[in-house]
Design an enzyme around this catalytic site. Structure first.
Site, short mmCIF file in Angstrom:
data_model
loop_
_atom_site.label_atom_id
_atom_site.label_comp_id
_atom_site.label_asym_id
_atom_site.label_seq_id
_atom_site.Cartn_x
_atom_site.Cartn_y
_atom_site.Cartn_z
N TYR A 156 42.35 69.48 27.25
CA TYR A 156 42.23 69.92 26.46
C TYR A 156 40.69 69.04 26.84
CZ TYR A 156 46.39 68.09 23.65
OH TYR A 156 47.46 67.52 23.70
N ASP A 207 53.07 67.69 23.17
CA ASP A 207 54.14 67.61 23.96
C ASP A 207 54.03 65.88 24.53
OD1 ASP A 207 51.01 67.19 25.18
OD2 ASP A 207 51.28 68.58 26.32
N PRO A 219 45.05 66.54 18.24
CA PRO A 219 46.38 66.23 19.50
C PRO A 219 46.28 64.72 20.44
CG PRO A 219 44.87 68.59 19.75
CD PRO A 219 44.39 67.12 18.62
N ARG A 235 52.51 67.60 33.03
CA ARG A 235 53.68 68.49 32.50
C ARG A 235 54.75 68.56 33.46
NH1 ARG A 235 52.76 70.42 27.55
NH2 ARG A 235 54.89 71.42 28.15
#
Lengths: 595, 595
Positions: free
Chosen positions: B239, B46, B313, B231
């Site tokens: 995470y 993202d 990530p 987001r």
């Protein structure tokens, strides 16, 4: 079976489509019809003023329109020299200081309509029917004041199939153009006259050595006047006086061809070469400057756009004024229906928009005169042009006192916000989100969702007393004006953002829902990391300790400006919007809770 | 009948879709296939860095991605106090001064892919086939050096119908993910290791009183570490180390559930409450840090994205590095095919991208270590985080010397542009269009159309000598490097815009076509009316009188910087790109004329 519709919009031009977009996200039964088979693809209007971009921002499509548009950054004037040869005599920045952004961009009306239609489809709240026109209209006057009734019966015909359906309708918005069927049915007259001045207009991809072809240019030559406006891609919009600018001529508008228009432009712009690589659209017209004598019927049918005012396209005001008409009646109908508000709200539509139309016609008459006169001096033209620049920003429009515009003195700026006036539109400004530090422009935040906003200028919240004052207000809001009252509270404080803790503010200012807290209601008038400082308190003339309330209408106009202790006045304002018992004949519940 | 395809792209993830978008507007036969039924809708990567937004700008969709994204403006660190209670210990602006814009925005990978697919459909140059996977591959080595040949035979199967088709293909781009079928077929190995560190990741709409939920937050508690990234909408990406950050644990990644992950986050973030209103997507993984030992086969098959590098990530680099891989090979294939250029160009793909992947893995190893360590000091973490911020901008990447990166001394900045280095990407900057005064950001102008650009920093054109020098160059360009040579000339002068007359510049700098002059090739490094001054000469360290040439690759990297009298070197640079007779076995025409 007769279908029941809350709002029927006739005509999917800029006015009708803007009104329709005001219902995105609503559960009301809203439909828009047009006799054409789909959005226009070329021609007509193209100028989009910053005020219109702000409206489109609130509909969620401002950025898309802006990024496809050609920005207008400067205007050049050309005049004949002593030998009669045209020379560039002046370059004027197209810049109005207080806007802090481009005053105008240009994009084909068809593309703007296309983006509006896409937006309606994306939201799915409004039904769109093409190839459909009204063929019968009846208003049951005995029911016109009953807010629960559907007093209008209208028949719609599908042009392709010939099939007719009959609808029972609460309200109609008529945006069916200069030859409006609805206006004729209602016996509403246009007042004004058709001038004799004959104009050609065309969109051309030009092949030319004229050096200013990508600017707005006005060329006055001994052979007439041409105005050009740069457009998206390599297109240029040309306006050409076909009679040398005379208002009294015998040229028949029907005899004009694209070739005539190009030839006239070639003669005016000589010695520069001008050839058309392509002509995607052209037209010719006599300017009509007319305003309807009424803008509505029984507060049930409301006419918008070209149906109630026609004028010259020269100042690029056609699409803009129409869009504002649609925006004005759109939110009022939605608020009236969703919030069970007083039908008196609807009577403000003609009160607000008719004077704007009249002012536009008056302006246009003078402006066109300027263009048409061959004896005008350079200075006179410049003065008229700059006046036009200011007029077309729309920032000079003030709506009169009414149940949605209330102030102690509408003649002057507010003592609480010394650079704002009630009844005038709130300027666009940048605020920084308290929760994430992201800067946002006001009209991107003021989503068109049918709600009033109370902007709480909370002052300096790093000061304990100011924070306490705010949180006492939070209790008050919870009790008297909860989130279910058809309004949204946005808080803008004057402190450094890092000196304020989001969770210290009363929950009234960051409402809870099944998705957690709302993180898009509390803002700082502070520096951002990447986009500078909005200086909102300074731009509005608000004291950084005192603060104030600004009640903002769903269309961005200022209803009232009050001090933070004038809660009674705030409550009275919203009470004034409620449906009175005498009008509806039913018991009044305070505010209908939003679903 | 075997179909002939110039470029087949396998895998419609960010890498493959970026490569595909490099062919928009091309007449080459290009196809992209993926076994999935359409673009992903949720999950995966993202983070989108500014360098990726610039790539998307050049594809025409940067604004759309940016406006839907959540901007990241600051990062907060939380650590346990002496009582073990977590406290906010630092707020760091997410700001890298020289970028002059946000370093990172976040948007779901699925949405980014969706916009890329829409863009392919809009242009219609690339055929997209979903539900399609390769099942057979053969390369005819005897033909691999013949640029006219189709040496690859590949079979594609439609997963739904089972129908197989066979294609004859010139080039393949393999973006078929971490479990790449193509990589296995080619016998290419991944080098590196799968760490034992076990992580949970989920997208959650949280209901929480944690005050920093809309910022990037890293909470180190005595119970482990959680990182959050805000987001779009109300979503937050979490995470969580599922093993307390230990790199050696016995937790089986397959045993992890969404409930486990949320519970772990709740424990770490206590005493703050945390509940999930919705969990649109979640996953668990052990971090693999691996790089392929080769990135290509015979300069005929090129692997991109996860097929050649996997890593954690955490730094939000996955989508970004993949996108750059696709962009790098995309333009090279297009240029090679459209301009009949030397196939040596293609050997630069692994030379340029493998070291970047290796550097990313090295960085990631250290970065992940930082996250996993429980004994790390606050200062150590901060230092690592700031290093990560700089690393991920991509502005530190320098490609090595090759036929497309040429300089006198790649170790240092150019004496002609003292703040630029050959092999490094040109920074984004604002220039003002000479013809209309509209400011534009460079990467909005550098449309990905397969062409090199020569930026002519022409100096001060209000000086007659400089204008003469430029117009002599215009004659030279006309003779030796006309517009048909697969390049575009953009002129940026240092004068006041009003002191330059567009039509005084040689036509080489404003090419003529059947639509008239090109008005988007000459720019001023000057103030704009509404968006300030780009200060390009100053930012690049270019002398405002001397000027220089900067040859820019289609991907924005600087090929070479030359003085305005080094035309021989410029010509040699482009000659070096031509296909040599020995390689193709055919007669060499200089440059194929663009249609």
């Amino acid at each position: 079976m007769v279908k029941h519709i809350d709002v029927l919009i006739v005509g999917a031009g800029p006015a009708g489509l803007t009104a329709a977009n005001c219902f995105n996200g609503s559960d009301l039964a809203v439909r828009i019809v047009d006799k054409k088979p789909g959005p226009d693809h070329v021609g007509k209007a193209d100028g989009i003023k910053s005020i219109s971009i702000e409206v489109l921002d609130s509909l969620g499509i401002g950025d898309a329109v802006f990024s496809e548009s050609q920005r207008v950054e400067e205007i050049v004037l050309w005049n004949p020299d002593e030998n009669g040869t045209i020379q560039r005599t002046m370059t004027i920045p197209d810049r109005v200081e207080e806007l802090m952004k481009p005053r105008e961009v240009c994009l084909d009306q068809g593309r703007v309509e296309g983006l509006m239609v896409e937006n309606l489809n994306k939201h799915g709240s409004v039904q769109i029917s093409w190839n459909t026109q009204p063929v019968g209209l009846k208003i049951d006057k005995s029911q016109k004041d009953d807010s629960a009734a559907y007093p209008i019966t209208i028949s719609l015909e599908n042009i392709n199939t010939g099939i007719t359906e009959t609808l029972a309708v609460k309200y109609i918005v008529g945006g069916d153009g200069a030859h409006s069927w609805l206006r004729k049915q209602l016996g509403i007259k246009l007042t004004g006259d058709l001038t004799d001045s004959t104009w050609g207009v065309l969109n051309m991809v030009p092949k030319t050595d004229f050096p200013d072809i990508r600017k707005v240019f006005v060329v006055h030559s001994v052979n007439g006047t041409v105005m050009g406006v740069p457009r998206e891609s390599k297109m240029v919009r040309f306006y050409i006086s076909m009679d040398g600018g005379s208002r009294h001529t015998s040229i028949n508008v029907k005899d004009i061809t694209a070739e005539n228009i190009i030839e006239a432009a070639q003669i005016i712009m000589a010695p520069y070469k001008l050839e058309a690589a392509r002509v995607p659209w052209w037209s010719s017209y006599c300017v009509g400057q007319r305003v309807a004598d009424r803008f509505s019927q029984d507060e049930r049918v409301f006419l918008v756009g070209d149906a109630v005012h026609t004028h010259s396209p020269k100042a690029g005001q056609g699409m803009n004024t129409s869009l504002q008409d649609g925006y004005n009646i759109g939110w009022k109908l939605r608020y009236c229906l969703e919030q069970n508000a007083s039908r008196d709200l609807l009577s403000t539509y003609p009160i607000e928009r008719k004077p704007v139309a009249q002012a536009l016609i008056d302006f246009d008459r003078e402006y066109l005169e300027t263009f048409a006169r061959s004896d005008i001096t350079h200075e006179e033209f410049l003065e008229a042009y700059l006046a036009g620049q200011r007029f077309t920003t729309g920032t000079q429009i003030q709506y009169p006192e009414s149940l949605i515009v209330k102030g102690n003195n509408l003649e002057s700026t507010s003592p609480l916000a010394t650079r704002l006036v009630e009844g005038v539109r709130l300027p666009d400004f940048q605020i920084v989100n308290q929760s994430d530090g992201v800067p946002v422009k006001l009209y991107h935040r003021l989503t068109c969702d049918g709600r009033f906003r109370i902007l709480v200028f909370a002052g300096n919240l790093s000061n304990g007393a100011s924070l306490s004052r705010l949180n006492i207000l939070g209790d008050w809001f919870e009790k008297y004006l909860p989130a279910s009252s058809g309004l949204e509270i946005l808080t803008i404080h004057s402190s450094k953002r890092e000196e304020v803790e989001l969770m210290d503010l009363h929950p009234s200012f960051r409402p809870w829902s099944e998705d957690g807290w709302d993180y898009w209601t509390i803002y700082a008038d502070d520096n951002s990391y990447h986009d500078g400082h909005g200086k909102v308190y300074e731009r509005c003339g608000i004291d950084k300790e005192e603060g104030c309330f600004i009640v903002v209408r769903p269309d961005g106009y200022i209803s009232t400006i009050r001090s933070l202790n004038q809660t009674t006045e705030i409550l009275e304002f919203f009470s004034g919007l409620r449906e009175s018992k005498t009008q509806s004949g039913q018991a009044t519940e305070s505010f209908r809770t939003r679903l």
